[in-house]
Design a protein around this motif. Structure first.
Motif, PDB file in Angstrom:
ATOM      1  N   GLN A 104      -2.318   5.229  13.995  1.00 32.09           N
ATOM      2  CA  GLN A 104      -3.249   5.871  13.466  1.00 32.09           C
ATOM      3  C   GLN A 104      -4.093   5.780  13.469  1.00 32.09           C
ATOM      4  OE1 GLN A 104      -0.079   9.220  13.043  1.00 32.09           O
ATOM      5  NE2 GLN A 104       1.778   7.636  13.048  1.00 32.09           N
ATOM      6  N   GLY A 105      -4.574   5.234  11.554  1.00 33.99           N
ATOM      7  CA  GLY A 105      -5.344   5.360  11.206  1.00 33.99           C
ATOM      8  C   GLY A 105      -5.472   6.151  10.383  1.00 33.99           C
ATOM      9  N   GLY A 106      -6.217   6.352   9.635  1.00 38.49           N
ATOM     10  CA  GLY A 106      -6.900   7.156   8.170  1.00 38.49           C
ATOM     11  C   GLY A 106      -5.151   6.739   7.080  1.00 38.49           C
ATOM     12  N   VAL A 107      -4.710   7.664   6.293  1.00 40.69           N
ATOM     13  CA  VAL A 107      -4.145   7.580   5.293  1.00 40.69           C
ATOM     14  C   VAL A 107      -2.687   8.029   5.507  1.00 40.69           C
ATOM     15  CG1 VAL A 107      -3.056   7.704   2.894  1.00 40.69           C
ATOM     16  CG2 VAL A 107      -5.684   7.764   3.896  1.00 40.69           C
ATOM     17  N   GLN A 108      -0.842   7.358   5.840  1.00 41.16           N
ATOM     18  CA  GLN A 108      -0.452   7.557   6.232  1.00 41.16           C
ATOM     19  C   GLN A 108       0.846   7.399   5.993  1.00 41.16           C
ATOM     20  OE1 GLN A 108       0.051   9.202   9.011  1.00 41.16           O
ATOM     21  NE2 GLN A 108      -2.563   8.663   9.990  1.00 41.16           N
ATOM     22  N   SER A 109       1.746   7.238   5.940  1.00 37.82           N
ATOM     23  CA  SER A 109       2.968   6.461   4.784  1.00 37.82           C
ATOM     24  C   SER A 109       3.336   5.325   5.439  1.00 37.82           C
ATOM     25  CB  SER A 109       4.730   7.156   5.488  1.00 37.82           C
ATOM     26  OG  SER A 109       5.314   7.170   5.202  1.00 37.82           O
ATOM     27  N   PRO A 110       3.873   4.218   4.683  1.00 35.22           N
ATOM     28  CA  PRO A 110       3.734   2.633   4.779  1.00 35.22           C
ATOM     29  C   PRO A 110       5.330   3.382   5.640  1.00 35.22           C
ATOM     30  CG  PRO A 110       5.003   3.714   2.625  1.00 35.22           C
ATOM     31  CD  PRO A 110       3.754   4.580   3.831  1.00 35.22           C
ATOM     32  N   GLY A 111       5.818   4.158   6.038  1.00 37.54           N
ATOM     33  CA  GLY A 111       7.308   3.733   6.926  1.00 37.54           C
ATOM     34  C   GLY A 111       8.678   3.749   6.086  1.00 37.54           C
ATOM     35  N   ASP A 112       8.902   2.442   5.826  1.00 38.91           N
ATOM     36  CA  ASP A 112       9.370   2.294   5.259  1.00 38.91           C
ATOM     37  C   ASP A 112       9.162   1.676   3.514  1.00 38.91           C
ATOM     38  OD1 ASP A 112       9.378  -0.405   5.039  1.00 38.91           O
ATOM     39  OD2 ASP A 112      10.072  -0.535   6.964  1.00 38.91           O
ATOM     40  N   THR A 113       9.917   0.753   2.595  1.00 41.77           N
ATOM     41  CA  THR A 113       9.965   0.666   1.650  1.00 41.77           C
ATOM     42  C   THR A 113       9.755  -1.351   0.884  1.00 41.77           C
ATOM     43  OG1 THR A 113      12.438  -0.253   0.902  1.00 41.77           O
ATOM     44  CG2 THR A 113      12.229   1.995   0.593  1.00 41.77           C
ATOM     45  N   ARG A 114       9.818  -1.809   2.607  1.00 42.19           N
ATOM     46  CA  ARG A 114       8.929  -3.244   2.531  1.00 42.19           C
ATOM     47  C   ARG A 114       8.008  -3.316   1.920  1.00 42.19           C
ATOM     48  NH1 ARG A 114       7.638  -1.878   7.994  1.00 42.19           N
ATOM     49  NH2 ARG A 114       5.553  -2.566   8.923  1.00 42.19           N
ATOM     50  N   GLN A 115       7.585  -4.634   1.733  1.00 38.77           N
ATOM     51  CA  GLN A 115       7.029  -5.023   0.814  1.00 38.77           C
ATOM     52  C   GLN A 115       6.121  -5.966   0.789  1.00 38.77           C
ATOM     53  OE1 GLN A 115       6.575  -3.908  -3.923  1.00 38.77           O
ATOM     54  NE2 GLN A 115       8.036  -2.205  -3.574  1.00 38.77           N
ATOM     55  N   HIS A 116       4.880  -6.831   1.316  1.00 41.25           N
ATOM     56  CA  HIS A 116       4.378  -8.207   1.498  1.00 41.25           C
ATOM     57  C   HIS A 116       5.384  -8.915   2.173  1.00 41.25           C
ATOM     58  CE1 HIS A 116       2.754  -8.077  -2.706  1.00 41.25           C
ATOM     59  NE2 HIS A 116       3.356  -7.785  -3.122  1.00 41.25           N
ATOM     60  N   ALA A 117       5.559  -7.759   2.816  1.00 45.15           N
ATOM     61  CA  ALA A 117       6.020  -8.086   5.249  1.00 45.15           C
ATOM     62  C   ALA A 117       5.081  -9.414   5.686  1.00 45.15           C
ATOM     63  CB  ALA A 117       6.541  -6.833   5.405  1.00 45.15           C
ATOM     64  N   PRO A 118       5.789 -10.732   6.095  1.00 45.42           N
ATOM     65  CA  PRO A 118       4.617 -10.942   6.649  1.00 45.42           C
ATOM     66  C   PRO A 118       3.854 -10.864   8.328  1.00 45.42           C
ATOM     67  CG  PRO A 118       6.460 -12.279   6.291  1.00 45.42           C
ATOM     68  CD  PRO A 118       7.044 -11.076   6.168  1.00 45.42           C
ATOM     69  N   ALA A 119       5.163  -9.580   8.644  1.00 41.86           N
ATOM     70  CA  ALA A 119       3.924  -8.581   9.886  1.00 41.86           C
ATOM     71  C   ALA A 119       3.086  -8.296   9.589  1.00 41.86           C
ATOM     72  CB  ALA A 119       5.499  -8.016  10.290  1.00 41.86           C
ATOM     73  N   ASP A 120       3.420  -7.718   7.795  1.00 38.75           N
ATOM     74  CA  ASP A 120       2.133  -6.601   7.472  1.00 38.75           C
ATOM     75  C   ASP A 120       0.662  -7.297   6.577  1.00 38.75           C
ATOM     76  OD1 ASP A 120       3.567  -4.499   8.329  1.00 38.75           O
ATOM     77  OD2 ASP A 120       4.621  -4.512   6.085  1.00 38.75           O
ATOM     78  N   ALA A 121       0.602  -8.298   7.917  1.00 39.35           N
ATOM     79  CA  ALA A 121      -0.652  -9.248   7.512  1.00 39.35           C
ATOM     80  C   ALA A 121      -1.817  -8.959   8.054  1.00 39.35           C
ATOM     81  CB  ALA A 121      -0.540 -10.822   7.859  1.00 39.35           C
ATOM     82  N   PHE A 122      -3.412 -10.101   8.044  1.00 41.66           N
ATOM     83  CA  PHE A 122      -4.666  -9.391   8.644  1.00 41.66           C
ATOM     84  C   PHE A 122      -5.353 -10.686   9.127  1.00 41.66           C
ATOM     85  CE2 PHE A 122      -3.962  -5.528   5.782  1.00 41.66           C
ATOM     86  CZ  PHE A 122      -4.235  -4.232   7.109  1.00 41.66           C
ATOM     87  N   LEU A 123      -5.729 -10.879   9.383  1.00 36.96           N
ATOM     88  CA  LEU A 123      -6.085 -12.343  10.470  1.00 36.96           C
ATOM     89  C   LEU A 123      -7.962 -12.491   9.499  1.00 36.96           C
ATOM     90  CD1 LEU A 123      -6.580 -15.189  11.391  1.00 36.96           C
ATOM     91  CD2 LEU A 123      -6.667 -13.600  13.344  1.00 36.96           C
ATOM     92  N   ILE A 124      -7.521 -13.296   8.770  1.00 38.04           N
ATOM     93  CA  ILE A 124      -9.595 -13.879   8.357  1.00 38.04           C
ATOM     94  C   ILE A 124      -9.731 -15.086   9.529  1.00 38.04           C
ATOM     95  CG2 ILE A 124     -10.887 -13.872   7.495  1.00 38.04           C
ATOM     96  CD1 ILE A 124     -10.064 -12.378   5.351  1.00 38.04           C
TER      97      ILE A 124
END
Length: 212
Positions: A113-133
């Motif tokens: 959705q873009g903008g400022v959003q809720s993280p949805g759950d309490t997971r932290q540093h999950a591999p699926a929440d990565a960005f590719l450089i």
């Protein structure tokens, strides 16, 4: 019962050692960024499917360790350098290498959705929440002929190069070249050359055609 070697840490109470052991265990389980390769071409350049290339070290109940290949990461957002309505892009092909950087919290809401959003759950540093450089390289894929004096956009084989330096802008494709500097504009193809400076227009070629 056979005697076994006793770890010196088992003979004394050491709070510092205990805390360091706990901290090491937590850090070992905390996912971190690392090198990856693309498992397939990115069709839209917006997300990529990635294979982590550093295996995880798993400690078994008996104290031994095992190296395990991490699972493929699907739909990882791609970072291209950009801003102000201008973005530098390039193709993302299967086998390309890169680096992932993982977000502290879930990025699903922001990604969708873009903008400022809720993280949805309490997971932290999950591999699926990565960005590719993209663009990080291992030694076998070391880029050769990197310019020390200019910025270049180029093919890996350097047959096509766009070079920006303090003195000129030069574009080269095999035996064809075009350069703009403070003194002149020059185009070359094989043995033919066209030069325009503040005083003259020079043409050197086997044949010159003028269409008026």
């Amino acid at each position: 019962m056979a005697d076994r070697a006793i770890d010196i840490r088992e003979r004394f109470d050491d709070v510092t050692e205990l805390l360091e052991t706990v901290a090491d265990s937590v850090m070992a389980r905390l996912p971190k960024g690392g090198p990856v390769t693309l498992t397939e071409d990115s069709e839209d350049g917006h997300t990529a499917k990635l294979q982590p290339t550093a295996k995880a070290v798993i400690r078994k109940i008996d104290g031994t360790t095992e190296l395990v290949t991490l699972p493929v990461l699907p739909d990882i957002p791609v970072h291209f350098m950009g801003g102000g309505g201008i973005t530098t892009t390039h193709a993302l092909k299967k086998g390309d290498e890169g680096l992932t950087v993982q977000a502290a919290l879930g990025i699903d809401g922001w990604h969708q959705q873009g903008g400022v959003q809720s993280p949805g759950d309490t997971r932290q540093h999950a591999p699926a929440d990565a960005f590719l450089i993209p663009g990080v390289r291992s030694d076998p894929r070391k880029l050769k002929g990197v310019s020390k004096n200019s910025s270049q956009t180029r093919t890996d084989d350097k047959q096509t190069v766009h070079d920006v330096s303090h003195t000129a802008v030069t574009s080269v494709r095999e035996d064809a070249a075009h350069q703009v500097n403070g003194l002149a504009v020059q185009s070359e193809k094989g043995g033919a050359r066209h030069v325009v400076d503040a005083m003259t227009i020079q043409n050197v070629a086997g044949k010159i055609l003028l269409n008026c």
